[in-house]
Design a protein around this motif. Sequence first.
Motif, PDB file in Angstrom:
ATOM      1  N   SER A  66      24.151  41.932   7.850  1.00  9.19           N
ATOM      2  CA  SER A  66      23.738  42.730   9.006  1.00  9.19           C
ATOM      3  C   SER A  66      22.268  42.521   9.345  1.00  9.19           C
ATOM      4  O   SER A  66      21.443  42.180   8.478  1.00  9.19           O
ATOM      5  CB  SER A  66      23.990  44.209   8.714  1.00  9.19           C
ATOM      6  OG  SER A  66      23.382  45.037   9.682  1.00  9.19           O
ATOM      7  N   TRP A  67      21.923  42.787  10.583  1.00  5.36           N
ATOM      8  CA  TRP A  67      20.517  42.781  10.996  1.00  5.36           C
ATOM      9  C   TRP A  67      19.737  43.841  10.233  1.00  5.36           C
ATOM     10  O   TRP A  67      18.502  43.771  10.122  1.00  5.36           O
ATOM     11  CB  TRP A  67      20.377  43.008  12.504  1.00  5.36           C
ATOM     12  CG  TRP A  67      20.785  44.369  12.963  1.00  5.36           C
ATOM     13  CD1 TRP A  67      22.011  44.758  13.420  1.00  5.36           C
ATOM     14  CD2 TRP A  67      19.962  45.541  13.029  1.00  5.36           C
ATOM     15  NE1 TRP A  67      22.006  46.096  13.751  1.00  5.36           N
ATOM     16  CE2 TRP A  67      20.756  46.600  13.516  1.00  5.36           C
ATOM     17  CE3 TRP A  67      18.627  45.797  12.708  1.00  5.36           C
ATOM     18  CZ2 TRP A  67      20.274  47.892  13.703  1.00  5.36           C
ATOM     19  CZ3 TRP A  67      18.138  47.096  12.892  1.00  5.36           C
ATOM     20  CH2 TRP A  67      18.958  48.112  13.384  1.00  5.36           C
ATOM     21  N   LEU A 105       9.179  36.100  13.037  1.00  6.39           N
ATOM     22  CA  LEU A 105       9.944  35.999  11.799  1.00  6.39           C
ATOM     23  C   LEU A 105       9.844  37.312  11.023  1.00  6.39           C
ATOM     24  O   LEU A 105       8.795  37.970  11.011  1.00  6.39           O
ATOM     25  CB  LEU A 105       9.407  34.857  10.944  1.00  6.39           C
ATOM     26  CG  LEU A 105       9.730  33.446  11.465  1.00  6.39           C
ATOM     27  CD1 LEU A 105       8.787  32.420  10.865  1.00  6.39           C
ATOM     28  CD2 LEU A 105      11.191  33.098  11.163  1.00  6.39           C
ATOM     29  N   SER A 106      10.953  37.701  10.386  1.00  6.46           N
ATOM     30  CA  SER A 106      10.974  38.921   9.588  1.00  6.46           C
ATOM     31  C   SER A 106      12.117  38.829   8.585  1.00  6.46           C
ATOM     32  O   SER A 106      13.013  37.985   8.735  1.00  6.46           O
ATOM     33  CB  SER A 106      11.172  40.152  10.491  1.00  6.46           C
ATOM     34  OG  SER A 106      12.549  40.392  10.730  1.00  6.46           O
ATOM     35  N   GLU A 159      11.821  34.705   1.912  1.00  7.09           N
ATOM     36  CA  GLU A 159      12.139  33.571   2.775  1.00  7.09           C
ATOM     37  C   GLU A 159      11.436  33.680   4.122  1.00  7.09           C
ATOM     38  O   GLU A 159      10.985  32.671   4.682  1.00  7.09           O
ATOM     39  CB  GLU A 159      13.648  33.462   2.954  1.00  7.09           C
ATOM     40  CG  GLU A 159      14.402  33.004   1.715  1.00  7.09           C
ATOM     41  CD  GLU A 159      14.488  34.062   0.619  1.00  7.09           C
ATOM     42  OE1 GLU A 159      14.712  33.694  -0.546  1.00  7.09           O
ATOM     43  OE2 GLU A 159      14.331  35.267   0.934  1.00  7.09           O
ATOM     44  N   ALA A 160      11.335  34.911   4.654  1.00 10.63           N
ATOM     45  CA  ALA A 160      10.608  35.093   5.914  1.00 10.63           C
ATOM     46  C   ALA A 160       9.149  34.692   5.748  1.00 10.63           C
ATOM     47  O   ALA A 160       8.557  34.063   6.637  1.00 10.63           O
ATOM     48  CB  ALA A 160      10.722  36.543   6.381  1.00 10.63           C
ATOM     49  N   GLY A 161       8.565  35.060   4.609  1.00  5.97           N
ATOM     50  CA  GLY A 161       7.189  34.666   4.339  1.00  5.97           C
ATOM     51  C   GLY A 161       7.034  33.155   4.237  1.00  5.97           C
ATOM     52  O   GLY A 161       6.042  32.584   4.722  1.00  5.97           O
ATOM     53  N   GLU A 162       8.016  32.494   3.624  1.00  8.46           N
ATOM     54  CA  GLU A 162       7.972  31.041   3.511  1.00  8.46           C
ATOM     55  C   GLU A 162       8.029  30.383   4.886  1.00  8.46           C
ATOM     56  O   GLU A 162       7.262  29.446   5.180  1.00  8.46           O
ATOM     57  CB  GLU A 162       9.141  30.559   2.652  1.00  8.46           C
ATOM     58  CG  GLU A 162       9.229  29.046   2.508  1.00  8.46           C
ATOM     59  CD  GLU A 162      10.409  28.599   1.666  1.00  8.46           C
ATOM     60  OE1 GLU A 162      10.894  27.463   1.881  1.00  8.46           O
ATOM     61  OE2 GLU A 162      10.856  29.368   0.793  1.00  8.46           O
ATOM     62  N   GLY A 183       4.855  29.457  15.750  1.00  5.88           N
ATOM     63  CA  GLY A 183       5.734  28.562  16.500  1.00  5.88           C
ATOM     64  C   GLY A 183       7.096  29.140  16.773  1.00  5.88           C
ATOM     65  O   GLY A 183       7.662  28.950  17.865  1.00  5.88           O
ATOM     66  N   VAL A 184       7.668  29.848  15.806  1.00  2.00           N
ATOM     67  CA  VAL A 184       8.988  30.438  15.997  1.00  2.00           C
ATOM     68  C   VAL A 184       8.933  31.523  17.071  1.00  2.00           C
ATOM     69  O   VAL A 184       9.815  31.616  17.933  1.00  2.00           O
ATOM     70  CB  VAL A 184       9.543  30.994  14.673  1.00  2.00           C
ATOM     71  CG1 VAL A 184      10.834  31.781  14.907  1.00  2.00           C
ATOM     72  CG2 VAL A 184       9.792  29.856  13.677  1.00  2.00           C
ATOM     73  N   TYR A 185       7.887  32.341  17.051  1.00  2.38           N
ATOM     74  CA  TYR A 185       7.741  33.375  18.077  1.00  2.38           C
ATOM     75  C   TYR A 185       7.610  32.759  19.466  1.00  2.38           C
ATOM     76  O   TYR A 185       8.235  33.209  20.427  1.00  2.38           O
ATOM     77  CB  TYR A 185       6.527  34.251  17.773  1.00  2.38           C
ATOM     78  CG  TYR A 185       6.160  35.186  18.907  1.00  2.38           C
ATOM     79  CD1 TYR A 185       7.065  36.161  19.346  1.00  2.38           C
ATOM     80  CD2 TYR A 185       4.937  35.080  19.554  1.00  2.38           C
ATOM     81  CE1 TYR A 185       6.738  37.016  20.400  1.00  2.38           C
ATOM     82  CE2 TYR A 185       4.603  35.926  20.603  1.00  2.38           C
ATOM     83  CZ  TYR A 185       5.507  36.894  21.022  1.00  2.38           C
ATOM     84  OH  TYR A 185       5.201  37.728  22.067  1.00  2.38           O
TER      85      TYR A 185
END
Length: 489
Positions: free
Chosen positions: A102-103, A131-132, A111-114, A122-124
Amino acid sequence: MKSYYLGIDIGSTAVKAMLIDGETLTPAFRVGVGYPTKRVSGYVTQAPSDWADAAASAVHGVIAEADNAGRSGNILGISLSAQGGSIFATDENYKPISDAVSWMDARAAEEAGELQSRFGEGVYLSSGWRLSPLDDASKLLWLKKHDSALFRRAAHYLTTADYYTGHLCGRYVYDPASAAITRLYDFMRGECSRELLEYLDIDAKKISPVMPSGTLAGTLTKDAADELGLDPGIPVSVGAHDQYCAAVGSGIRRPGQLLIATGTAWVLFGVTREPCFSPLHTAPCVFPELSGGDAKKYGVIATLSGIGASVERFAASCGYSLAESDRLAAALLEKRPDVGRYVPASPCEEGRGFLPHRAGTGITYDPVSGKDYAARYLALLEGAAFEALAAAEKLPLGAHPSVVMSGGAARSALWRGIVASAAASRGMTLELAREKDAPAFGAALIAAAGSGRDIMSAVGETETVPPVGEYAAWLGEAYLLWKKAILSE
């Protein structure tokens, strides 16, 4: 015989089905059905089959409502509103081989930190979302690390939107907003994020294609028709992320319009001419094209974390119900002190609010009673309205945006009066959205748009909320003091 469009909203805890009149495009019948969520050791998962079962029950229920009212009819089209950020693996035939993470599941913090270290902003700037630990990209990296057998076995990765669209018509596709919230879709380039997928070691063929909301995904298959109790061959249009459907269902469809959806958190949804990236990390994406020749538009989401929850927690810590709190605070509404004695407050949770707050501001939960309690409670509600105003000022909505309010706070006469007065102090009017199932309504309207109907003028029940006497002028002065104290402006 009557005719209808069917909207199906698969939310975080329940599925709602709505029939809207095929001629007037107004809500006719609705039914909601809950489904289970598994919470084990901090992990939050849902079974995709439970989404489908709840959807089938809701559709059967809404058809029965129409039949029992003597208003049976045929379905002209179907579309979907879906929660974003829940993902699971399937085999080559699109059969689930895992539950959906689930969200609400925050297992992927490391993993989000990585990914943040690797890709930065860049992802944003490609997906519109930071990322979160809650995002799908981080969860897929977690899966690769912690369940490599499932990671290798997966033929496809689906979210709620593409899974149920495929379940209905056999074509597994989803809309840009539902794709972008996974962080795997670059809506600026209109394609999967090649760099991110390469880092995750995921073939782009395992991710569903993206199609614009309202375009034809396919027609209802015989199996799906039998499951829902409908006729096969009904057009199934690509739907939208639930926040986008809620905006459509609340009448937010043109640039310069703003929805304030109130709940545990407050979510602001605006429509703009250009994608709105900002240091505050608003979430932009392509807005559905709802009529022929409609110029390209963008939705933008801003979240005010914890507002509703903080106010509820403050009231409970002081031994008051929300209804009693409203009554006590309303008595003070037109007796506010000289604005020079105004003490700014904010119900945004410290460190989690959408806007950057100065250290030491925010809410404390020291119990107070009597007049002191009523004054502090009222100041928090005023602070919530100011938070929304300050956020709206950061969005490119024009000088005087059209503002619509929905959700829990909108049911409080006191709170909506405060928001209306605060809005009036900045030259804006406030409309109250009465449609409580706006995502399902929005999905049904997208189904109508998919059939060629112009839905831009279709609206649910709304009413204008008037400001409270001279209170609006007082709030206008207090707002400037609030911004100086809370936002350090």
